[in-house]
Design an enzyme around this catalytic site. Structure first.
Site, PDB file in Angstrom:
ATOM      1  N   GLY A  72       0.812  -1.214   0.000  1.00 45.69           N
ATOM      2  CA  GLY A  72       0.000   0.000   0.000  1.00 45.69           C
ATOM      3  C   GLY A  72       0.843   1.260   0.000  1.00 45.69           C
ATOM      4  N   THR A  73       1.870   1.285   0.821  1.00 36.90           N
ATOM      5  CA  THR A  73       2.672   2.503   0.949  1.00 36.90           C
ATOM      6  C   THR A  73       3.297   2.881  -0.386  1.00 36.90           C
ATOM      7  OG1 THR A  73       3.135   1.930   3.242  1.00 36.90           O
ATOM      8  CG2 THR A  73       4.604   3.539   2.224  1.00 36.90           C
ATOM      9  N   HIS A 201      -1.077  -8.331   2.576  1.00 38.07           N
ATOM     10  CA  HIS A 201      -1.059  -8.909   3.928  1.00 38.07           C
ATOM     11  C   HIS A 201      -2.263  -8.514   4.771  1.00 38.07           C
ATOM     12  CE1 HIS A 201       0.318  -5.335   6.366  1.00 38.07           C
ATOM     13  NE2 HIS A 201       0.679  -4.920   5.175  1.00 38.07           N
ATOM     14  N   CYS A 326       3.141   5.435  20.788  1.00 35.37           N
ATOM     15  CA  CYS A 326       4.052   5.390  21.927  1.00 35.37           C
ATOM     16  C   CYS A 326       5.463   5.734  21.475  1.00 35.37           C
ATOM     17  CB  CYS A 326       4.056   4.010  22.565  1.00 35.37           C
ATOM     18  SG  CYS A 326       2.442   3.499  23.098  1.00 35.37           S
TER      19      CYS A 326
HETATM   20  N1  PLP Z   1      -3.315   2.672   4.253  1.00 32.83           N
HETATM   21  C1  PLP Z   1      -3.991   2.115   5.272  1.00 32.83           C
HETATM   22  C2  PLP Z   1      -5.396   2.525   5.521  1.00 32.83           C
HETATM   23  C3  PLP Z   1      -3.375   1.152   6.073  1.00 32.83           C
HETATM   24  O1  PLP Z   1      -4.065   0.606   7.086  1.00 32.83           O
HETATM   25  C4  PLP Z   1      -2.041   0.782   5.800  1.00 32.83           C
HETATM   26  C5  PLP Z   1      -1.357  -0.196   6.663  1.00 32.83           C
HETATM   27  O2  PLP Z   1      -1.639  -0.333   7.831  1.00 32.83           O
HETATM   28  C6  PLP Z   1      -1.384   1.382   4.712  1.00 32.83           C
HETATM   29  C7  PLP Z   1      -2.048   2.327   3.960  1.00 32.83           C
HETATM   30  C8  PLP Z   1       0.023   1.006   4.350  1.00 32.83           C
HETATM   31  O3  PLP Z   1       0.075  -0.318   3.911  1.00 32.83           O
HETATM   32  P1  PLP Z   1       1.460  -1.143   3.948  1.00 32.83           P
HETATM   33  O4  PLP Z   1       2.063  -0.919   5.310  1.00 32.83           O
HETATM   34  O5  PLP Z   1       1.061  -2.545   3.740  1.00 32.83           O
HETATM   35  O6  PLP Z   1       2.312  -0.587   2.873  1.00 32.83           O
END
Ligand code: PLP
Length: 375
Positions: A72-73, A201, A326
């Site tokens: 996602g990132t 994941h 934290c």
């Molecule tokens: N966007 C949302 C809403 C998320 O919950 C997350 C991960 O927790 C991300 C983006 C980023 O995804 P990743 O860490 O798998 O790249």
């Protein structure tokens, strides 16, 4: 090393589905480089393109509109960077409730490119009213809306289709962060969603695999340059095993959704009702009627400051998440709780459920909490 006996932190990540694991094992020996022209390379190329077509079909897209990434990132950063660098975007409309993958990237890009960041209005539970967003879109060329489909901390759901059609009508680009909802809801990314991001994941696929969808022949340019893989949008030799696991996990998730969705919702409802029986003054921080069915954020009234429940549950083998960032040893409310002005005096816990959780686990967790407050 101790393991959690009960895992209620599925918004953070999920265990691998056995069918995804099997799909990955099947391609361990598919080692050819998909870019190579020989038979071994072509075998890998064919497999990847089959995976792309299967995933695109599930998301109501053309295969040419789907790109494999590391998660996602990366997908989000690719879009945001290209938006302000190549696509002429001068205004980004978002909220302070987004994931750091959005907020930190916008903050970073602001140092190098000229664009305005505007926050869309939202209420105290994080709901975004499309009528409040609409005036911000009118007669505003070169604008991109960046909003998450479901908030990872509170579960708040965006009216995705309505926002997408507003963006479409106003000729505004829309990046939907669908990381929490891919594989949990039936998504139709074909209308008005210019870009979407997903991470395997989160839906029982492997870590390190993700997707970026880009509707139509967009002007998006790569973040990662090199060998020109993924039709030049994302260089780097493809993660075949990750792609195999991700696409299988997505298929399984959508195939089973009519059973898993009510099961997970039932667990969440039992948890919230059980907690209210124990704590009549519980703060329910998830709007149960407008949220992703798998996430529950509650605030426990704090009797003894510093006695954070997540640590005490962890000692009892139950994995949940808190509502604090934290850092440097101090417990600050997370940026989401802060932006929502969550009332002080509560210890926030996020329970997030998956298909693999059971009602017995929920009852055991409730018993443990009851036991902890009696101590
Ligand atoms: N966007 C949302 C809403 C998320 O919950 C997350 C991960 O927790 C991300 C983006 C980023 O995804 P990743 O860490 O798998 O790249």
């Amino acid at each position: 090393m101790l393991r959690s006996e009960i895992y209620f932190d599925n918004a953070a990540t999920t265990p691998l589905h056995p069918e995804a694991r099997a799909a990955m094992a099947e391609v361990f020996d598919l080692f050819g480089n998909p870019t190579s022209i020989h038979a071994e390379g072509r075998r890998s190329r064919v497999f990847i393109e089959e995976c792309r077509a299967r995933a695109a079909d599930l998301l109501r897209l053309q295969p040419s509109e789907l790109f494999f990434t590391s998660g996602g990132t990366e997908s989000i950063q690719t879009v945001l960077t290209s938006a302000v660098r190549d696509m002429g975007i001068e205004r980004i409309i978002t909220t302070p409730l987004e994931h750091p993958a959005v907020l930190k990237n916008i903050e970073h890009l602001q140092k190098y490119f000229r664009f305005d960041t505007i926050y869309a209005p939202f209420d105290n539970l994080g709901r975004i009213d499309p009528d409040g967003l609409e005036p911000l879109l009118k007669d505003q060329p070169n604008t991109m809306v960046v909003l998450m489909h479901a908030n990872n901390e509170t579960g708040m759901l965006l009216p995705l289709n309505r926002i997408a059609s507003l963006c479409f009508q106003n000729d505004v680009l829309f990046l939907a962060d669908t990381v929490q909802t891919t594989g949990k809801l039936r998504l139709n990314l074909s209308d008005g969603v210019s870009f979407a991001a997903a991470s395997a994941h989160k839906f029982h696929g492997p870590k390190g695999a993700g997707m970026l969808t880009a509707k139509g022949g967009s002007r998006i340019q790569p973040l990662i340059l090199g060998g020109g893989q993924e039709r030049n949008l994302r260089s780097g030799t493809e993660n075949i095993i990750g792609i195999a696991g991700m696409v299988k996990a997505l298929e399984v998730a959508i195939r089973d959704i009519d059973q898993t969705m009510p099961h997970i919702e039932f667990l969440r409802n039992r948890m919230v009702n059980g907690l209210v029986e124990i704590f009549p003054d519980l703060l329910i921080f998830t709007d149960l009627n407008h949220s992703l069915y798998s996430i529950l954020n509650v605030g426990f009234p704090v009797k003894q400051p510093g006695e954070m429940l997540i640590y005490r549950l962890d000692i009892h083998g139950i994995a949940v998440s808190g509502g604090s960032a934290c850092s440097s040893g101090a417990n600050h409310p997370s940026h989401v709780l802060e932006a929502l002005k969550s009332p002080p005096g509560y210890d926030h816990v996020r329970f997030s459920f998956s298909r693999f959780n059971t009602i017995d686990e929920v009852e055991k967790c409730l018993d443990t909490i009851r036991h902890l407050i009696e101590q």
